[in-house]
Design a protein around this motif. Structure first.
Motif, PDB file in Angstrom:
ATOM      1  N   GLU A 198       8.890  -0.865   1.133  1.00 59.53           N
ATOM      2  CA  GLU A 198       7.477  -1.177   0.923  1.00 59.53           C
ATOM      3  C   GLU A 198       6.534  -0.051   1.337  1.00 59.53           C
ATOM      4  O   GLU A 198       5.413   0.035   0.828  1.00 59.53           O
ATOM      5  N   TYR A 199       7.010   0.815   2.244  1.00 60.42           N
ATOM      6  CA  TYR A 199       6.151   1.875   2.772  1.00 60.42           C
ATOM      7  C   TYR A 199       6.917   3.195   2.793  1.00 60.42           C
ATOM      8  O   TYR A 199       8.141   3.237   2.884  1.00 60.42           O
ATOM      9  N   THR A 200       6.149   4.277   2.734  1.00 57.23           N
ATOM     10  CA  THR A 200       6.712   5.624   2.783  1.00 57.23           C
ATOM     11  C   THR A 200       6.077   6.387   3.931  1.00 57.23           C
ATOM     12  O   THR A 200       4.850   6.361   4.091  1.00 57.23           O
ATOM     13  N   TRP A 201       6.893   7.055   4.734  1.00 59.47           N
ATOM     14  CA  TRP A 201       6.364   7.861   5.832  1.00 59.47           C
ATOM     15  C   TRP A 201       7.319   9.005   6.129  1.00 59.47           C
ATOM     16  O   TRP A 201       8.485   8.979   5.746  1.00 59.47           O
ATOM     17  N   ASP A 202       6.806  10.022   6.811  1.00 57.66           N
ATOM     18  CA  ASP A 202       7.575  11.224   7.131  1.00 57.66           C
ATOM     19  C   ASP A 202       7.830  11.254   8.631  1.00 57.66           C
ATOM     20  O   ASP A 202       6.903  11.459   9.423  1.00 57.66           O
ATOM     21  N   THR A 255       5.439   6.718  16.033  1.00 60.74           N
ATOM     22  CA  THR A 255       4.408   6.245  15.108  1.00 60.74           C
ATOM     23  C   THR A 255       4.090   7.342  14.104  1.00 60.74           C
ATOM     24  O   THR A 255       3.904   8.505  14.474  1.00 60.74           O
ATOM     25  N   PHE A 256       3.993   6.950  12.835  1.00 61.78           N
ATOM     26  CA  PHE A 256       3.837   7.914  11.754  1.00 61.78           C
ATOM     27  C   PHE A 256       2.766   7.437  10.778  1.00 61.78           C
ATOM     28  O   PHE A 256       2.590   6.241  10.568  1.00 61.78           O
ATOM     29  N   ARG A 257       2.058   8.387  10.188  1.00 58.60           N
ATOM     30  CA  ARG A 257       1.143   8.049   9.102  1.00 58.60           C
ATOM     31  C   ARG A 257       1.974   7.826   7.842  1.00 58.60           C
ATOM     32  O   ARG A 257       2.914   8.566   7.555  1.00 58.60           O
ATOM     33  N   GLY A 258       1.606   6.797   7.099  1.00 62.81           N
ATOM     34  CA  GLY A 258       2.334   6.506   5.874  1.00 62.81           C
ATOM     35  C   GLY A 258       1.430   5.895   4.831  1.00 62.81           C
ATOM     36  O   GLY A 258       0.208   5.813   5.005  1.00 62.81           O
ATOM     37  N   THR A 259       2.033   5.469   3.739  1.00 55.56           N
ATOM     38  CA  THR A 259       1.287   4.824   2.660  1.00 55.56           C
ATOM     39  C   THR A 259       2.125   3.677   2.108  1.00 55.56           C
ATOM     40  O   THR A 259       3.350   3.614   2.299  1.00 55.56           O
ATOM     41  N   LYS A 260       1.456   2.775   1.386  1.00 54.97           N
ATOM     42  CA  LYS A 260       2.183   1.752   0.664  1.00 54.97           C
ATOM     43  C   LYS A 260       2.911   2.399  -0.512  1.00 54.97           C
ATOM     44  O   LYS A 260       2.350   3.248  -1.208  1.00 54.97           O
ATOM     45  N   SER A 261       4.137   2.016  -0.723  1.00 58.35           N
ATOM     46  CA  SER A 261       4.922   2.637  -1.797  1.00 58.35           C
ATOM     47  C   SER A 261       4.303   2.418  -3.161  1.00 58.35           C
ATOM     48  O   SER A 261       4.337   3.317  -4.014  1.00 58.35           O
ATOM     49  N   ASN A 262       3.709   1.234  -3.384  1.00 57.16           N
ATOM     50  CA  ASN A 262       3.123   0.949  -4.695  1.00 57.16           C
ATOM     51  C   ASN A 262       1.630   1.234  -4.756  1.00 57.16           C
ATOM     52  O   ASN A 262       0.976   0.934  -5.750  1.00 57.16           O
ATOM     53  N   ALA A 301      -2.699   5.420  -2.229  1.00 59.77           N
ATOM     54  CA  ALA A 301      -4.038   5.621  -1.673  1.00 59.77           C
ATOM     55  C   ALA A 301      -4.270   4.767  -0.438  1.00 59.77           C
ATOM     56  O   ALA A 301      -5.238   4.981   0.290  1.00 59.77           O
ATOM     57  N   CYS A 302      -3.396   3.816  -0.202  1.00 59.35           N
ATOM     58  CA  CYS A 302      -3.560   2.905   0.934  1.00 59.35           C
ATOM     59  C   CYS A 302      -2.783   3.438   2.135  1.00 59.35           C
ATOM     60  O   CYS A 302      -1.561   3.373   2.185  1.00 59.35           O
ATOM     61  N   GLU A 303      -3.507   3.993   3.111  1.00 61.02           N
ATOM     62  CA  GLU A 303      -2.876   4.583   4.293  1.00 61.02           C
ATOM     63  C   GLU A 303      -2.586   3.530   5.355  1.00 61.02           C
ATOM     64  O   GLU A 303      -3.364   2.604   5.561  1.00 61.02           O
ATOM     65  N   VAL A 304      -1.459   3.714   6.043  1.00 60.31           N
ATOM     66  CA  VAL A 304      -1.077   2.823   7.130  1.00 60.31           C
ATOM     67  C   VAL A 304      -0.491   3.644   8.272  1.00 60.31           C
ATOM     68  O   VAL A 304      -0.187   4.829   8.107  1.00 60.31           O
ATOM     69  N   LEU A 305      -0.334   3.004   9.408  1.00 58.57           N
ATOM     70  CA  LEU A 305       0.458   3.556  10.500  1.00 58.57           C
ATOM     71  C   LEU A 305       1.737   2.743  10.591  1.00 58.57           C
ATOM     72  O   LEU A 305       1.698   1.504  10.554  1.00 58.57           O
ATOM     73  N   VAL A 306       2.860   3.435  10.714  1.00 55.30           N
ATOM     74  CA  VAL A 306       4.154   2.785  10.847  1.00 55.30           C
ATOM     75  C   VAL A 306       4.732   3.157  12.204  1.00 55.30           C
ATOM     76  O   VAL A 306       4.954   4.338  12.484  1.00 55.30           O
ATOM     77  N   THR A 307       4.965   2.158  13.044  1.00 59.83           N
ATOM     78  CA  THR A 307       5.622   2.379  14.325  1.00 59.83           C
ATOM     79  C   THR A 307       7.037   1.840  14.219  1.00 59.83           C
ATOM     80  O   THR A 307       7.237   0.647  13.976  1.00 59.83           O
ATOM     81  N   LEU A 367      12.870  -2.415  13.765  1.00 54.44           N
ATOM     82  CA  LEU A 367      11.618  -3.162  13.670  1.00 54.44           C
ATOM     83  C   LEU A 367      10.513  -2.172  13.356  1.00 54.44           C
ATOM     84  O   LEU A 367      10.370  -1.152  14.035  1.00 54.44           O
ATOM     85  N   CYS A 368       9.727  -2.433  12.315  1.00 58.89           N
ATOM     86  CA  CYS A 368       8.613  -1.562  11.955  1.00 58.89           C
ATOM     87  C   CYS A 368       7.308  -2.345  12.068  1.00 58.89           C
ATOM     88  O   CYS A 368       7.164  -3.420  11.466  1.00 58.89           O
ATOM     89  N   LEU A 369       6.381  -1.803  12.844  1.00 58.94           N
ATOM     90  CA  LEU A 369       5.053  -2.387  12.990  1.00 58.94           C
ATOM     91  C   LEU A 369       4.102  -1.650  12.057  1.00 58.94           C
ATOM     92  O   LEU A 369       3.986  -0.425  12.130  1.00 58.94           O
ATOM     93  N   ILE A 370       3.431  -2.389  11.199  1.00 59.72           N
ATOM     94  CA  ILE A 370       2.541  -1.799  10.205  1.00 59.72           C
ATOM     95  C   ILE A 370       1.104  -2.170  10.547  1.00 59.72           C
ATOM     96  O   ILE A 370       0.780  -3.350  10.742  1.00 59.72           O
ATOM     97  N   SER A 371       0.242  -1.176  10.632  1.00 61.38           N
ATOM     98  CA  SER A 371      -1.180  -1.433  10.916  1.00 61.38           C
ATOM     99  C   SER A 371      -2.047  -0.537  10.053  1.00 61.38           C
ATOM    100  O   SER A 371      -1.618   0.524   9.605  1.00 61.38           O
TER     101      SER A 371
END
Length: 349
Positions: A53-57, A68-75, A78-84, A132-136
């Motif tokens: 569902e999400y992509t991050w580096d 914790t990484f900056r990421g985006t929604k896969s689909n 343009a929608c940025e998220v933080l993934v922990t 476990l991935c926390l998305i915010s």
């Protein structure tokens, strides 16, 4: 989170659940069996592979954060998220389950006047196999160093105080609800413009100390770490260490680098000496424009950087004191003498 995570919002909403769940794995990992009851009462906690569902580096974590990484929604790139990302090797305990439920139920602090969020909000907690991935959601806007550079001649003491007040207000809300922040790296804090004359800074992510047993991330500058953590007097961040970090942040915003010494052993020596000889009051060197800072602001920094954690101000006291200082200043943000310095991480380039 849907497209809503990319839009400014003034609502004190609960975590969004408009994502259509992907197909869940057929068998729950025994590591996360304790989370299954939560999935029935808290829809944002669910069994799913976050990488679908999400992509991050993972090669570029958020500054000051290892997991914790900056990421985006896969689909929706343009929608940025933080993934922990948390990888566990033993089954999630009841205490960890309660801590995660507490995060899920946490409501962010929202400004009554601007609608700006001062704290993070957990949108999803996705568990799969051993992860476990926390998305915010991510605040839109430049990081603090980028905002300083963009402000150019308009960057001044009042601006530094205004941004610090935002962070203090966020910490006050977190502490009242039993959370600590643990890391306040300026490169991880974003400044969001809420009007032509007002901006806001949001705390980016939850501290993981209640979920996993891991040491605090050590900053590159040893003196930026709270004395009680640097000396090994405690191994977990606290509300008091958050105030130390806030004092370090304000010191950086005023002169460009943290207080004390970059060297670990030298910082330890200074801390122990000042505790014995100066009742725990830090001595801040007069450099980088410190002599141009208002005496009241200097005193506030010293109070936040008390070497004895029990003697530091609370977040509420800091927030109130900064509000008082801002109203007493004979100038507003962008109207005073320009604070010009080189940020310490830039000086290492």
């Amino acid at each position: 989170m849907g497209n809503a995570c990319c839009k400014a919002s003034k609502e004190k909403d609960s975590p969004q659940t408009d994502n259509a769940p992907i197909e869940s794995p057929s068998t729950t990992s025994p590591l996360f069996e304790n989370l299954l009851p939560l999935t029935k009462t808290l829809p944002l906690i669910r069994e799913a592979d976050a990488t679908r569902e999400y992509t991050w580096d993972e090669s570029t974590p958020l500054p000051g954060h290892k997991n914790t990484f900056r990421g985006t929604k896969s689909n929706d790139p343009a929608c940025e998220v933080l993934v922990t990302k948390v990888v566990i090797s033993t089954a999630f305990t009841q205490a960890q389950t309660i801590a995660l439920a507490k995060m899920a139920n946490f409501k962010p602090r929202v400004s009554d006047t601007t609608g700006a969020r001062k704290t993070t909000q957990l949108d999803f907690a996705l568990f799969h196999k051993d992860t476990l991935c926390l998305i915010s959601r991510v605040n839109q806007g430049p990081t603090i160093p980028e905002a300083i550079a963009a402000a150019e001649e308009k960057y001044d003491e009042a601006t530094a105080l205004e941004w610090t007040a935002d962070v203090a207000e966020g910490l006050e809300h977190l502490h009242k609800h039993g959370f600590v922040q643990a890391c306040l790296d300026p490169r991880a804090l974003r400044v969001t413009k809420v009007s032509d004359t007002c901006s806001a800074v949001q705390l980016p992510s939850f501290n993981l100390s209640s979920l996993v047993n891991q040491p605090c991330d050590a900053p590159d500058w040893a003196g930026a770490l709270a004395p009680e953590l640097l000396l090994g007097e405690t191994c977990a961040p606290t509300a008091a260490s958050d105030i130390w970090n806030l004092g370090v942040l304000l010191h950086i915003l005023l002169v460009g680098e943290p207080p004390l010494n970059r060297d670990k052993e030298e910082s330890k020596r200074i801390i122990q000496m000042r505790r014995e000889e100066a009742e725990g009051k830090v001595n801040i060197a007069d450099f980088g424009g410190w002599n141009r800072v208002q005496p009241e602001t200097k005193a506030l920094v010293v109070d936040m950087l008390h070497l004895v954690p029990e003697k530091r101000l609370t977040a509420e006291q800091v927030h109130n004191e900064i509000d008082f200082l801002i109203h007493r200043l004979p100038f507003g943000p962008g109207e005073a003498e320009h604070l010009k310095f080189t940020l310490w991480w830039d000086s290492k380039q």
